[in-house]
Design an enzyme around this catalytic site. Structure first.
Site, PDB file in Angstrom:
ATOM      1  N   ASP A  96     -25.284 -22.728  -6.432  1.00  0.00           N
ATOM      2  CA  ASP A  96     -26.039 -22.545  -5.197  1.00  0.00           C
ATOM      3  C   ASP A  96     -25.857 -23.753  -4.286  1.00  0.00           C
ATOM      4  O   ASP A  96     -25.644 -24.880  -4.746  1.00  0.00           O
ATOM      5  CB  ASP A  96     -27.526 -22.368  -5.498  1.00  0.00           C
ATOM      6  CG  ASP A  96     -27.833 -21.026  -6.148  1.00  0.00           C
ATOM      7  OD1 ASP A  96     -26.944 -20.158  -6.180  1.00  0.00           O
ATOM      8  OD2 ASP A  96     -28.971 -20.856  -6.626  1.00  0.00           O
ATOM      9  N   ARG A  97     -25.979 -23.521  -3.017  1.00  0.00           N
ATOM     10  CA  ARG A  97     -25.766 -24.579  -2.022  1.00  0.00           C
ATOM     11  C   ARG A  97     -26.526 -25.868  -2.316  1.00  0.00           C
ATOM     12  O   ARG A  97     -25.955 -26.966  -2.226  1.00  0.00           O
ATOM     13  CB  ARG A  97     -26.127 -24.046  -0.629  1.00  0.00           C
ATOM     14  CG  ARG A  97     -25.860 -25.026   0.500  1.00  0.00           C
ATOM     15  CD  ARG A  97     -26.048 -24.337   1.840  1.00  0.00           C
ATOM     16  NE  ARG A  97     -25.644 -25.217   2.939  1.00  0.00           N
ATOM     17  CZ  ARG A  97     -25.247 -24.799   4.129  1.00  0.00           C
ATOM     18  NH1 ARG A  97     -25.181 -23.515   4.385  1.00  0.00           N
ATOM     19  NH2 ARG A  97     -24.902 -25.656   5.061  1.00  0.00           N
TER      20      ARG A  97
END
Length: 233
Positions: A69-70
Site C-alpha cells: 500500500d502507498r
C-alpha cells in the site's frame, strides 16, 4: 549483486540485483504501481533507473510481483524477466513466498500471539475493504498470524506473518479487533490524527530464486523514529 543505496533514484535503496530479480526497499508514501492520480510510482521509477544504468534502448521489462500500500515502506521484489515473473507468481500461489511485517497498533490485542481469520470484501470504487460474513459470495478469506513484541503508552508493536495477500488486509483485520494501525486514517480515523504516518513496514521477504531455486531472504528495518522509536527491539 549488492548495490550502494545511492545508486537508485528517489532514494529507493537497492538491496539485491541480478539478471532475474530486483529487490528494493520501498519508501513510504510512494505508489507501487501507477494509478489515476499520476503520482510517481515504484514500477515506473525503477524501469527508468534500469534504462539509465544499463543504457537500454526502447522499453525495459520489469514485472510487478506483489504490491505494498502507498503508506507502507519495506522490502519488495520485482522480476526482470517474464520467466522470473511467472515463477515468482507461482511461488505466491504455492505459499513458498513468505512476507513478514511489523506494525504499531493503537491499544493492545487480547492475546500476545494469535491467528486472525476474516472474510474481506473490497469496494473498488471507494477503495475500501470491509469484513463480511462467511457466506458473502464476494468475500475472500484473509489469514494472518501475529505476536506482540512490545507495548508502551497505549501502543503495541507486533510482528505479522501473512498467509493471504488481500488488499488492505493487515489494516482491516486489526481494526476489526479494535486495534487499528497507528496513523491509519482510513480504518482508524477515530483514534488517529491527520498527518500521522501509518506505522506498517514490510520487514522480511523470503522466496525461492526463480531460476536457481535457492532460497533468498531479505530484511528491512522500520525507521527509528516516532512512533517506532522506543518500541523496536
Amino acid at each position: 549483486m549488492m548495490r550502494d543505496r545511492r545508486d537508485s533514484p528517489y532514494e529507493i535503496p537497492i538491496l539485491f540485483e541480478d539478471n532475474h530479480v530486483l529487490v528494493v526497499e520501498k519508501p513510504v508514501n510512494l505508489l507501487s504501481q501507477a494509478d489515476q492520480t499520476g503520482d510517481p510510482d515504484m514500477l515506473t521509477l525503477l524501469k527508468q533507473d534500469l534504462k539509465r544504468r544499463y543504457n537500454k534502448p526502447g522499453n525495459v521489462y520489469l514485472g510487478l510481483v506483489h504490491r505494498l500500500d502507498r503508506p507502507v515502506g519495506g522490502v519488495m521484489v520485482f522480476a526482470k524477466t517474464s520467466k522470473a515473473a511467472s515463477r515468482l507468481s507461482d511461488a505466491i500461489r504455492t505459499h513458498s513466498f513468505q512476507k513478514v511485517y511489523m506494525a504499531i497498533l493503537r491499544g493492545q490485542p487480547g492475546r500476545q500471539e494469535d491467528r486472525l481469520v476474516h472474510r474481506l470484501r473490497k469496494d473498488a470504487a471507494a477503495n475500501r475493504v470491509s469484513v463480511v460474513s462467511r457466506n458473502d459470495p464476494q468475500g475472500k478469506e484473509a489469514v494472518l498470524d501475529y505476536r506482540v513484541i512490545a507495548s508502551a503508552d497505549g501502543l503495541s508493536l507486533v510482528e505479522i506473518q501473512l498467509h493471504t495477500g488481500r488488499p488492505h488486509q493487515i489494516r482491516v483485520q486489526f481494526a476489526e479487533i479494535g486495534c487499528p494501525l497507528y496513523g491509519d486514517q482510513r480504518y482508524g480515523s477515530l483514534v488517529n490524527e491527520p498527518g500521522q504516518q501509518m506505522a506498517l513496514w514490510a520487514t522480511h521477504l523470503t522466496f525461492p530464486h526463480p531460476i536457481l531455486k535457492e532460497p533468498m531472504s531479505f530484511t528491512s528495518s522500520p525507521p527509528n523514529q516516532i512512533p517506532w522509536k522506543g518500541l523496536l527491539p
